[in-house]
Write an enzyme that holds these catalytic residues in place. Structure first.
Site, PDB file in Angstrom:
ATOM      1  N   HIS A 161      -4.750  -5.361 -28.498  1.00  0.00           N
ATOM      2  CA  HIS A 161      -5.354  -6.489 -29.116  1.00  0.00           C
ATOM      3  C   HIS A 161      -6.931  -6.545 -29.411  1.00  0.00           C
ATOM      4  O   HIS A 161      -7.221  -6.935 -30.566  1.00  0.00           O
ATOM      5  CB  HIS A 161      -5.156  -7.571 -28.064  1.00  0.00           C
ATOM      6  CG  HIS A 161      -5.807  -8.800 -28.452  1.00  0.00           C
ATOM      7  ND1 HIS A 161      -5.098  -9.789 -28.982  1.00  0.00           N
ATOM      8  CD2 HIS A 161      -7.201  -9.422 -28.382  1.00  0.00           C
ATOM      9  CE1 HIS A 161      -5.797 -11.109 -29.332  1.00  0.00           C
ATOM     10  NE2 HIS A 161      -7.050 -10.754 -28.846  1.00  0.00           N
ATOM     11  N   GLU A 162      -7.612  -5.828 -28.595  1.00  0.00           N
ATOM     12  CA  GLU A 162      -9.037  -5.746 -28.932  1.00  0.00           C
ATOM     13  C   GLU A 162      -9.388  -4.735 -30.061  1.00  0.00           C
ATOM     14  O   GLU A 162     -10.016  -4.874 -30.951  1.00  0.00           O
ATOM     15  CB  GLU A 162      -9.743  -4.947 -27.579  1.00  0.00           C
ATOM     16  CG  GLU A 162      -9.815  -5.760 -26.504  1.00  0.00           C
ATOM     17  CD  GLU A 162     -10.493  -7.477 -26.718  1.00  0.00           C
ATOM     18  OE1 GLU A 162     -11.641  -6.928 -27.313  1.00  0.00           O
ATOM     19  OE2 GLU A 162      -9.982  -8.303 -26.610  1.00  0.00           O
ATOM     20  N   HIS A 196      -9.036  -6.519 -33.399  1.00  0.00           N
ATOM     21  CA  HIS A 196     -10.450  -7.230 -33.734  1.00  0.00           C
ATOM     22  C   HIS A 196     -11.249  -6.305 -34.739  1.00  0.00           C
ATOM     23  O   HIS A 196     -11.766  -6.673 -35.604  1.00  0.00           O
ATOM     24  CB  HIS A 196     -10.898  -7.670 -32.673  1.00  0.00           C
ATOM     25  CG  HIS A 196     -10.479  -8.958 -32.026  1.00  0.00           C
ATOM     26  ND1 HIS A 196     -10.334 -10.111 -32.843  1.00  0.00           N
ATOM     27  CD2 HIS A 196     -10.034  -9.443 -30.691  1.00  0.00           C
ATOM     28  CE1 HIS A 196      -9.913 -11.064 -31.884  1.00  0.00           C
ATOM     29  NE2 HIS A 196      -9.717 -10.762 -30.573  1.00  0.00           N
ATOM     30  N   GLU A 237      -6.982 -14.681 -33.161  1.00  0.00           N
ATOM     31  CA  GLU A 237      -6.139 -14.277 -31.769  1.00  0.00           C
ATOM     32  C   GLU A 237      -4.767 -13.845 -32.241  1.00  0.00           C
ATOM     33  O   GLU A 237      -4.198 -12.991 -31.655  1.00  0.00           O
ATOM     34  CB  GLU A 237      -6.402 -15.391 -30.879  1.00  0.00           C
ATOM     35  CG  GLU A 237      -7.661 -15.537 -30.431  1.00  0.00           C
ATOM     36  CD  GLU A 237      -8.537 -14.027 -29.940  1.00  0.00           C
ATOM     37  OE1 GLU A 237      -7.922 -13.240 -29.116  1.00  0.00           O
ATOM     38  OE2 GLU A 237      -9.717 -14.034 -30.422  1.00  0.00           O
TER      39      GLU A 237
END
Length: 308
Positions: free
Chosen positions: A185-186, A189, A204
């Site tokens: 997930h990070e 970004h 998100e």
């Protein structure tokens, strides 16, 4: 990264209104939360019965030609395009945030954390490298920081290698695969260059998709979100993803009336992140979509072709 990007944080506690943070700390983007077995041998767990649309394979497939727009959520695409169309917005944001805040975050994390490498916490290092490879992106540095609040965040500063910080309580909280979903997930970004557009909640949803592309099992991503709102080690064996998704459907039903719609919008208007239960529904739907299946099939065909 070539462009200065603010931290991208991971909310492991219910998200606070964006206005609750001062300007420079609001550059942190947050995500998940919960409690579960620590990284290491996994305990035997009951199947949650979630339908998985991915093709059965002994190991997850990598996406060697993956582009950010291949998995970007439609709302993320729309909102980011609108903001990028505003002349000079990037420069204004950078000027407001400033290099001092960046240096504060940089020195604070480097000075109070352990840098992960092949020789330092190698299991965590392996999870990060695998996730970055699958998303066709460069692995940033990874730090582990002692903190009782389960959390993780990413910081990217112009001219420096970006890095992810993971709190020790997060490592204790999640299974090995769930922790890799958080790292993915990070990485999402960074892959999507969300730094300057951190206030977009749709970002998100995009990065939840990045997590799914890495672990390739929706119940892993949904389990993290479920633990965010009600998980702990003593209850982890009893948590049920199907029941959580049914809860999401009941939330949608309750919010479908005019009064429910108004209350829902009032509750979520100031949040920095979408509600975990709605994110769970979104990732479940995308895991069964033709878009997701096509990405997997394309990656499998490319991988198989390279074997011959």
């Amino acid at each position: 990264m070539a462009v200065a990007s603010p931290p991208l944080h991971l909310h492991l506690v219910p998200p606070k209104p964006a206005s609750a943070f001062p300007l420079w700390t609001s550059r942190i983007r947050c995500l998940w939360g919960s409690r579960a077995p620590r990284v290491g041998p996994r305990t035997r767990r009951r199947s949650c019965g979630v339908r998985v649309s991915s093709v059965s394979r002994s190991s997850p497939v990598g996406f060697r030609d993956l582009d950010a727009d291949d998995f970007r959520h439609p709302l993320d695409k729309q909102n980011t395009s609108l903001l990028r169309a505003i002349p000079g917005l990037d420069e204004i944001v950078k000027a407001l945030l400033g290099p001092v805040a960046e240096q504060v975050m940089l020195l604070q994390n480097i000075g109070t954390s352990v840098l992960v490498s092949e020789n330092q916490l190698p299991d965590l290092h392996k999870l990060l490298v695998e996730a970055a490879k699958q998303l066709n992106t460069e692995a940033p540095d990874l730090y582990v920081r002692q903190n009782p609040v389960p959390n993780a965040y990413t910081l990217a500063i112009s001219g420096r290698k970006p890095f992810i910080v993971v709190h020790t309580s997060l490592v204790e909280l999640l299974t090995r695969r769930e922790l890799q979903a958080v790292l993915a997930h990070e990485l999402g970004h960074l892959k999507c260059d969300h730094g300057l557009y951190r206030w977009l909640r749709a970002a998100e949803l995009t990065c939840d998709r990045a997590a799914l592309l890495v672990v390739q099992d929706p119940k892993v991503v949904i389990s993290v979100l479920m633990k965010l709102v009600g998980g702990c080690p003593s209850l982890s064996d009893q948590l049920n993803v199907d029941a959580f998704l049914e809860q999401a459907r009941s939330y949608d039903k309750a919010a479908s009336s005019p009064v429910g719609w108004y209350i829902r919008n009032a509750q979520t208007r100031e949040l920095s992140h979408p509600l975990p239960i709605l994110r769970a529904r979104e990732i479940d739907e995308w895991s069964r979509s033709q878009e997701y299946r096509s990405l997997l099939q394309r990656a499998i065909l490319r991988e198989d072709a390279q074997k011959f």
